[in-house]
Motif scaffolding. Sequence first.
Motif, PDB file in Angstrom:
ATOM      1  N   HIS A 153      -2.501  12.806  -1.686  1.00 29.14           N
ATOM      2  CA  HIS A 153      -3.167  12.087  -2.775  1.00 29.14           C
ATOM      3  C   HIS A 153      -3.485  10.655  -2.377  1.00 29.14           C
ATOM      4  CE1 HIS A 153      -3.089  14.988  -6.107  1.00 29.14           C
ATOM      5  NE2 HIS A 153      -1.997  15.473  -5.502  1.00 29.14           N
ATOM      6  N   LEU A 154      -2.588  10.035  -1.627  1.00 33.04           N
ATOM      7  CA  LEU A 154      -2.843   8.670  -1.195  1.00 33.04           C
ATOM      8  C   LEU A 154      -4.074   8.613  -0.280  1.00 33.04           C
ATOM      9  CD1 LEU A 154      -2.002   5.728  -1.183  1.00 33.04           C
ATOM     10  CD2 LEU A 154      -0.485   6.227   0.737  1.00 33.04           C
ATOM     11  N   ALA A 155      -4.252   9.664   0.546  1.00 28.80           N
ATOM     12  CA  ALA A 155      -5.420   9.691   1.421  1.00 28.80           C
ATOM     13  C   ALA A 155      -6.722   9.740   0.618  1.00 28.80           C
ATOM     14  CB  ALA A 155      -5.331  10.896   2.365  1.00 28.80           C
ATOM     15  N   GLU A 156      -6.703  10.367  -0.574  1.00 29.58           N
ATOM     16  CA  GLU A 156      -7.902  10.460  -1.396  1.00 29.58           C
ATOM     17  C   GLU A 156      -8.311   9.098  -1.954  1.00 29.58           C
ATOM     18  OE1 GLU A 156      -9.922  12.926  -2.211  1.00 29.58           O
ATOM     19  OE2 GLU A 156      -8.933  14.587  -1.216  1.00 29.58           O
ATOM     20  N   ILE A 157      -7.310   8.271  -2.292  1.00 25.90           N
ATOM     21  CA  ILE A 157      -7.636   6.991  -2.931  1.00 25.90           C
ATOM     22  C   ILE A 157      -7.468   5.811  -1.985  1.00 25.90           C
ATOM     23  CG2 ILE A 157      -7.004   7.861  -5.206  1.00 25.90           C
ATOM     24  CD1 ILE A 157      -4.406   6.294  -4.960  1.00 25.90           C
ATOM     25  N   ALA A 158      -7.056   6.080  -0.729  1.00 23.14           N
ATOM     26  CA  ALA A 158      -6.836   4.983   0.216  1.00 23.14           C
ATOM     27  C   ALA A 158      -8.095   4.132   0.417  1.00 23.14           C
ATOM     28  CB  ALA A 158      -6.336   5.538   1.549  1.00 23.14           C
ATOM     29  N   PRO A 159      -9.313   4.740   0.539  1.00 20.18           N
ATOM     30  CA  PRO A 159     -10.499   3.869   0.688  1.00 20.18           C
ATOM     31  C   PRO A 159     -10.708   2.940  -0.501  1.00 20.18           C
ATOM     32  CG  PRO A 159     -11.015   6.107   1.361  1.00 20.18           C
ATOM     33  CD  PRO A 159      -9.672   6.174   0.710  1.00 20.18           C
ATOM     34  N   LEU A 160     -10.341   3.417  -1.703  1.00 21.83           N
ATOM     35  CA  LEU A 160     -10.491   2.555  -2.876  1.00 21.83           C
ATOM     36  C   LEU A 160      -9.497   1.406  -2.845  1.00 21.83           C
ATOM     37  CD1 LEU A 160     -11.161   5.032  -5.824  1.00 21.83           C
ATOM     38  CD2 LEU A 160     -12.761   3.548  -4.624  1.00 21.83           C
ATOM     39  N   VAL A 161      -8.288   1.654  -2.259  1.00 21.16           N
ATOM     40  CA  VAL A 161      -7.307   0.570  -2.141  1.00 21.16           C
ATOM     41  C   VAL A 161      -7.882  -0.544  -1.268  1.00 21.16           C
ATOM     42  CG1 VAL A 161      -5.004  -0.028  -1.300  1.00 21.16           C
ATOM     43  CG2 VAL A 161      -5.364   2.129  -2.517  1.00 21.16           C
ATOM     44  N   GLU A 162      -8.525  -0.159  -0.164  1.00 20.97           N
ATOM     45  CA  GLU A 162      -9.120  -1.155   0.720  1.00 20.97           C
ATOM     46  C   GLU A 162     -10.199  -1.959  -0.011  1.00 20.97           C
ATOM     47  OE1 GLU A 162      -8.264  -1.796   3.959  1.00 20.97           O
ATOM     48  OE2 GLU A 162      -6.545  -0.489   3.491  1.00 20.97           O
ATOM     49  N   PHE A 163     -11.006  -1.248  -0.813  1.00 26.41           N
ATOM     50  CA  PHE A 163     -12.082  -1.934  -1.532  1.00 26.41           C
ATOM     51  C   PHE A 163     -11.522  -2.827  -2.621  1.00 26.41           C
ATOM     52  CE2 PHE A 163     -15.175  -2.057  -5.014  1.00 26.41           C
ATOM     53  CZ  PHE A 163     -16.243  -2.637  -4.356  1.00 26.41           C
ATOM     54  N   MET A 164     -10.517  -2.344  -3.364  1.00 27.93           N
ATOM     55  CA  MET A 164      -9.942  -3.147  -4.442  1.00 27.93           C
ATOM     56  C   MET A 164      -9.272  -4.404  -3.895  1.00 27.93           C
ATOM     57  SD  MET A 164     -10.567  -1.940  -7.454  1.00 27.93           S
ATOM     58  CE  MET A 164      -9.281  -2.719  -8.436  1.00 27.93           C
ATOM     59  N   ARG A 165      -8.686  -4.310  -2.702  1.00 26.56           N
ATOM     60  CA  ARG A 165      -8.032  -5.485  -2.119  1.00 26.56           C
ATOM     61  C   ARG A 165      -9.027  -6.353  -1.347  1.00 26.56           C
ATOM     62  NH1 ARG A 165      -2.952  -5.148  -3.324  1.00 26.56           N
ATOM     63  NH2 ARG A 165      -1.804  -3.164  -3.375  1.00 26.56           N
ATOM     64  N   ARG A 166     -10.307  -5.986  -1.443  1.00 23.01           N
ATOM     65  CA  ARG A 166     -11.390  -6.782  -0.857  1.00 23.01           C
ATOM     66  C   ARG A 166     -11.289  -6.854   0.653  1.00 23.01           C
ATOM     67  NH1 ARG A 166     -11.130 -11.809  -2.057  1.00 23.01           N
ATOM     68  NH2 ARG A 166     -13.352 -12.256  -1.865  1.00 23.01           N
ATOM     69  N   ARG A 167     -10.625  -5.869   1.241  1.00 22.67           N
ATOM     70  CA  ARG A 167     -10.622  -5.791   2.700  1.00 22.67           C
ATOM     71  C   ARG A 167     -11.859  -5.024   3.213  1.00 22.67           C
ATOM     72  NH1 ARG A 167      -4.795  -5.061   1.874  1.00 22.67           N
ATOM     73  NH2 ARG A 167      -5.008  -2.803   2.028  1.00 22.67           N
ATOM     74  N   ALA A 168     -12.498  -4.306   2.315  1.00 25.62           N
ATOM     75  CA  ALA A 168     -13.756  -3.615   2.633  1.00 25.62           C
ATOM     76  C   ALA A 168     -14.847  -4.178   1.716  1.00 25.62           C
ATOM     77  CB  ALA A 168     -13.624  -2.102   2.423  1.00 25.62           C
ATOM     78  N   LYS A 169     -15.964  -4.562   2.308  1.00 29.72           N
ATOM     79  CA  LYS A 169     -17.028  -5.188   1.526  1.00 29.72           C
ATOM     80  C   LYS A 169     -17.889  -4.169   0.796  1.00 29.72           C
ATOM     81  CE  LYS A 169     -17.424  -9.265   4.480  1.00 29.72           C
ATOM     82  NZ  LYS A 169     -18.340 -10.097   5.316  1.00 29.72           N
ATOM     83  N   GLU A 170     -17.932  -2.941   1.270  1.00 25.85           N
ATOM     84  CA  GLU A 170     -18.770  -1.926   0.656  1.00 25.85           C
ATOM     85  C   GLU A 170     -17.905  -0.780   0.157  1.00 25.85           C
ATOM     86  OE1 GLU A 170     -21.639  -0.655   3.450  1.00 25.85           O
ATOM     87  OE2 GLU A 170     -22.766  -2.558   3.443  1.00 25.85           O
ATOM     88  N   LEU A 171     -18.450  -0.049  -0.816  1.00 24.81           N
ATOM     89  CA  LEU A 171     -17.747   1.114  -1.339  1.00 24.81           C
ATOM     90  C   LEU A 171     -17.653   2.189  -0.258  1.00 24.81           C
ATOM     91  CD1 LEU A 171     -19.309   1.418  -4.895  1.00 24.81           C
ATOM     92  CD2 LEU A 171     -16.905   1.002  -4.391  1.00 24.81           C
ATOM     93  N   ASP A 219       0.829  -1.213   0.000  1.00 25.04           N
ATOM     94  CA  ASP A 219       0.000   0.000   0.000  1.00 25.04           C
ATOM     95  C   ASP A 219       0.859   1.256   0.000  1.00 25.04           C
ATOM     96  OD1 ASP A 219      -2.141  -1.663   0.010  1.00 25.04           O
ATOM     97  OD2 ASP A 219      -2.638  -1.389   2.144  1.00 25.04           O
ATOM     98  N   ARG A 220       2.025   1.197  -0.641  1.00 23.90           N
ATOM     99  CA  ARG A 220       2.869   2.386  -0.797  1.00 23.90           C
ATOM    100  C   ARG A 220       2.840   2.808  -2.249  1.00 23.90           C
ATOM    101  NH1 ARG A 220       7.230  -0.603   2.332  1.00 23.90           N
ATOM    102  NH2 ARG A 220       7.687  -1.279   0.227  1.00 23.90           N
ATOM    103  N   MET A 221       2.942   4.136  -2.451  1.00 28.04           N
ATOM    104  CA  MET A 221       3.016   4.655  -3.812  1.00 28.04           C
ATOM    105  C   MET A 221       4.409   4.404  -4.348  1.00 28.04           C
ATOM    106  SD  MET A 221       0.893   8.197  -3.910  1.00 28.04           S
ATOM    107  CE  MET A 221      -0.831   8.250  -3.497  1.00 28.04           C
ATOM    108  N   SER A 222       4.490   3.446  -5.263  1.00 24.21           N
ATOM    109  CA  SER A 222       5.804   3.141  -5.846  1.00 24.21           C
ATOM    110  C   SER A 222       6.075   3.969  -7.085  1.00 24.21           C
ATOM    111  CB  SER A 222       5.864   1.651  -6.193  1.00 24.21           C
ATOM    112  OG  SER A 222       4.862   1.327  -7.147  1.00 24.21           O
ATOM    113  N   TYR A 223       5.041   4.606  -7.603  1.00 28.39           N
ATOM    114  CA  TYR A 223       5.232   5.436  -8.793  1.00 28.39           C
ATOM    115  C   TYR A 223       4.124   6.474  -8.816  1.00 28.39           C
ATOM    116  CZ  TYR A 223       5.690   6.929 -13.637  1.00 28.39           C
ATOM    117  OH  TYR A 223       5.848   7.680 -14.761  1.00 28.39           O
ATOM    118  N   VAL A 224       4.508   7.723  -9.149  1.00 24.38           N
ATOM    119  CA  VAL A 224       3.540   8.808  -9.270  1.00 24.38           C
ATOM    120  C   VAL A 224       3.855   9.567 -10.546  1.00 24.38           C
ATOM    121  CG1 VAL A 224       2.573  10.881  -8.224  1.00 24.38           C
ATOM    122  CG2 VAL A 224       3.340   9.001  -6.766  1.00 24.38           C
TER     123      VAL A 224
END
Length: 671
Positions: free
Chosen positions: A138-156, A120-125
């Motif tokens: 910027h990572l804070a803006e998309i961090a919830p989507l990272v959780e959802f994409m990795r299926r650690r969050a069941k809802e958007l 969950d680190r930005m390796s490229y920007v």
Amino acid sequence: MAPLRSDGPRERTGRTDWDRARLGVVVPLCVAVSIAIICIVVAALMSAQRADEVAVDRETQLLTRAIENRGDWSMRRLQTLVQPGDATRALSAEAQQRRLGRNIRIMSDHDLVVIVDGSDRMSYVSAERRDPQWTAGHLAEIAPLVEFMRRRAKELPPRVIQLKGPSAADDTTTLPRSFLQPYMGRMSIVAAVPLGPTVSDPLSLGGEAASIVFAVMTIDNGQFADFGNRLQVANLREVGNGLLGRDDHVFDIDDARGNLVARLAWTSESPGKHILYSVVPFIGIALAGFAVLAGLVLRYMRHTAAAIKAGENRLRFLALHDSLSGLPNRHFFGERLETVIQSVRQGGSPAAVFYIDLDHFKDVNDTLGHPVGDDLISAVTLRLANLLRGDDLVARLGGDEFAMITTAPEDPAALEAMGGRFIQAVCAPYVIQGHNIVIGASVGVAVIGREAGGAADILRYADMALYRAKNEGRNRTCLYDAAMDADLSQRKMLEQDLREAIANDGLGVVHQPIVKASGERVVGVEALARWRHPTRGAISPAEFIPIAEHSGLIAALGANVLRRACLSAKAWPGITVSVNVSPLQFRRVDFVPTVERILEETGIDPSQLELELTESTLLGNVESAESAIHRIKALGVKLALDDFGTSYSSLRSEEHTSERQSRLHLVCRLL
């Protein structure tokens, strides 16, 4: 006997009639025109409003589809650039890194492209600024989507809408998706695509530790303008809580929880205005036309006022006469009867009312059709009209009911003789539309004396006498006497008791044996209905059968007897059970289906059942009777003729004899 007077309105001045017509017609006409104009205006406004709603719905759907298509385009483009194909999977990790960086630079039309590695680190920007504070924001803006994409969050996350890709419950791997969410204060489309396998990590595609590429495209005013040009939506923009134009439409995009994601506004096409602009001239033309029409109506009314008055007598005639026969109707007859009663009370000649009812007329309508029935009514009218004398009056009171007022002595024999002449005239055979028709008639007579009551009483007396005539066998004349009131009440009570007895299975059936001529063996039985009244004791069938026929209970009574006779036949194999069938019961359209149903319910052999018919069953009903007989014989049920010839005991002319012979030939052929 005083003639019927014409009580039409007296002549009045033309000015008074015109004023009344103007108030009675012009004012309602103006009200109707005003209501019509209001309705047209309201309809135009509603149509315009509906057109605006349809236009807004269409624009909203187009805009929603355009945003979804833009998200799908961004996701597919990113997927093509970052996920390796079959040809590049064998490249080294460094070569794939160089390819990835080169491809990401191609997406310069996106505001930000970041790679989030398995930790969950930005390796490229893909941005020039890469200081830790900027990257963390910027990572804070998309961090919830990272959780959802990795299926650690069941809802958007809140304020995020998925545009493309499967739902979280439908997939087992991390697949490409596109989202709509606020990003740095603006509505943005975010595409998320997992990186494909590399040489060092060949199974990373779709795994929870796979790197994910996020591409962020904020939708600015330029892109909104592009959307608006392509969708033909004017002044499309993202708005906050600021002021809006009068014609602006606001569209709130909410997530599944009802949180506001973005608020868009645009100037609606408003086709309703164009509808109103196109309708207004026609409304003006309609108003002018209505004004011209009102003037023409006023002018026409002035010229037709005299014609309307001249038609009043014609309208009165139509209101007081039967349209089919041309005879006076019940209302006219009542007026004349009141006049005659007053004349007799004041010392005039005695008079009488003859109430005439046609027997079996309904059968003619049912079997030959109403046009033949109408022609039969006209023929009966001519015969009765030929019997009129002086001031006599004959009227049609209902379907097959006629009444006659005539001067007559109070001698019962003379009145019965007059009734006999009426019956003889009506009962002579008719030839109508190729059909030879024979009907009967029953007559009830009420004498109008000096102590007579009102018209309603005289008609009631004649009706009771007619009721007695029909119950005593029809084709006869009966005079009213005071005992008929009590007899009618008793018959009504008996009819009600019979109805309850049939409903509660209170009738009995006895079986009269039929033996061979030698008297050695019983070959059959005849089922006979019996009724033991709880208070009156045994009541003869000769008394309750006519009541059942007159009240319409004969079908239920006959079905009851037929069912019980069939049940009895099951206990007597080889014995024929005979059941009498009333002509009224046989002529019903449901008679044959009733027989079929009872045979099926009881399960007897149809050859054990014998139905006894009378000759009168075929009177005026040849075609339908023949069809019913054929259907019954097809069931295997036997038919027998009972009391042949009794229905024609009064027929003595050669024509009647020929009719009887032809009827006999038909009966023999059918049975």
